[in-house]
Design an enzyme around this catalytic site. Sequence first.
Site, PDB file in Angstrom:
ATOM      1  N   GLU A 177       0.372 -13.238  12.638  1.00  0.00           N
ATOM      2  CA  GLU A 177       0.922 -12.071  13.311  1.00  0.00           C
ATOM      3  C   GLU A 177       0.863 -10.904  12.329  1.00  0.00           C
ATOM      4  OE1 GLU A 177       1.826 -11.936  16.471  1.00  0.00           O
ATOM      5  OE2 GLU A 177       1.318 -14.064  16.679  1.00  0.00           O
ATOM      6  N   ASN A 212       1.422   3.216  -2.964  1.00  0.00           N
ATOM      7  CA  ASN A 212       1.977   3.566  -4.283  1.00  0.00           C
ATOM      8  C   ASN A 212       1.501   4.957  -4.716  1.00  0.00           C
ATOM      9  OD1 ASN A 212       3.060   1.028  -4.376  1.00  0.00           O
ATOM     10  ND2 ASN A 212       1.633   0.205  -5.894  1.00  0.00           N
ATOM     11  N   ASP A 249       0.844  -1.190   0.000  1.00  0.00           N
ATOM     12  CA  ASP A 249       0.000   0.000   0.000  1.00  0.00           C
ATOM     13  C   ASP A 249       0.883   1.244   0.000  1.00  0.00           C
ATOM     14  OD1 ASP A 249      -2.405   1.345  -0.031  1.00  0.00           O
ATOM     15  OD2 ASP A 249      -2.679   1.286   2.141  1.00  0.00           O
ATOM     16  N   ASN A 287     -10.802  -2.617  -5.744  1.00  0.00           N
ATOM     17  CA  ASN A 287      -9.969  -1.647  -6.469  1.00  0.00           C
ATOM     18  C   ASN A 287     -10.523  -1.298  -7.853  1.00  0.00           C
ATOM     19  OD1 ASN A 287      -6.863  -2.900  -5.035  1.00  0.00           O
ATOM     20  ND2 ASN A 287      -8.026  -1.086  -4.463  1.00  0.00           N
ATOM     21  N   TRP A 288     -11.496  -2.059  -8.348  1.00  0.00           N
ATOM     22  CA  TRP A 288     -12.147  -1.704  -9.628  1.00  0.00           C
ATOM     23  C   TRP A 288     -12.882  -0.376  -9.505  1.00  0.00           C
ATOM     24  CZ3 TRP A 288     -10.639  -4.690 -13.568  1.00  0.00           C
ATOM     25  CH2 TRP A 288     -10.295  -6.025 -13.322  1.00  0.00           C
ATOM     26  N   THR A 303     -10.808  -6.848  -4.951  1.00  0.00           N
ATOM     27  CA  THR A 303     -12.107  -6.818  -5.645  1.00  0.00           C
ATOM     28  C   THR A 303     -12.713  -5.414  -5.573  1.00  0.00           C
ATOM     29  OG1 THR A 303     -13.047  -7.722  -3.589  1.00  0.00           O
ATOM     30  CG2 THR A 303     -12.743  -9.268  -5.397  1.00  0.00           C
TER      31      THR A 303
END
Length: 235
Positions: free
Chosen positions: A201, A23, A21, A69-70, A67
């Site tokens: 963990e 970017n 995560d 992110n579309w 799913t």
Amino acid sequence: MFVHDENSKKKRLSHIAFIMDGNGRWAKKRGLPREAGHTEGAKTFMRVAEYCFAGGIDTVTIYAFSTENWKRPPHEVKAIMTLFASYLKRGIKEMTERNMHVTFLGDKAPFDPDTRELMERIERESAKNRYKLNIAVNYGGRAEIVNAVNRLASKGITEFSEELIESELYTAGQRDPDLIVRSAGELRLSNFLTWQSVYSEFHFTDTLWPDFGESDVDAAVDAYYSRTRRFGGVV
Ligand code: IPE
Ligand code: IPE
Ligand code: MG
């Protein structure tokens, strides 16, 4: 390079999973389009996977596209898909050279037929390789469980068990992740490995994914070996 704590009381770190995560934030900080962050993040992903395998980790899982992110702007989704397709094209050669056995976790149905075929080919042709690399694309933890139950139901099964459901997950036959690492400061799973993460963990870092490097992996592994895993029992 990190070292495994071979102290017999500690469960050896065999499977590490990454939620890549940050970017977009990485690109924004540099005044670049979000897509530039994804290009950089894809490079990071290969480097991190190789480093983990070199350190004796057996399985690396990476969350590349959810799913949900579309929902992103079409141009960003398109850029991610183009990047993914270009990686796939180079994939067979690179995975073979690096001895990686690739499995894609997620529903392949929305991808175009050429991409789907390429994904299946990589899975087939890398199947005998040593290091297990799972790439979660169009992956959702809830969707995975629903899909598993539907597959069992389609075989006429009406009585379910944990073992049966597990046998139809995208990760069937694999060990659950020992450690889940998330970059970029968010403290959530975002629909990642819902079933498999019950005794994982967790390690969170503020480092944005494109900046994620060897020292971040080392810190995560150290954190892992500092924990006491009880699995509900008494240690
Ligand atoms: C992770 O980076 C990549 C994907 C989810 C595809 P993001 O694109 O989520 O980056 P941020 O969170 O917006 O910084
Ligand atoms: C999680 O990141 C999905 C992937 C890393 C592929 P997101 O950026 O989509 O998660 P949220 O929206 O911050 O929860
Ligand atoms: Mg994000």
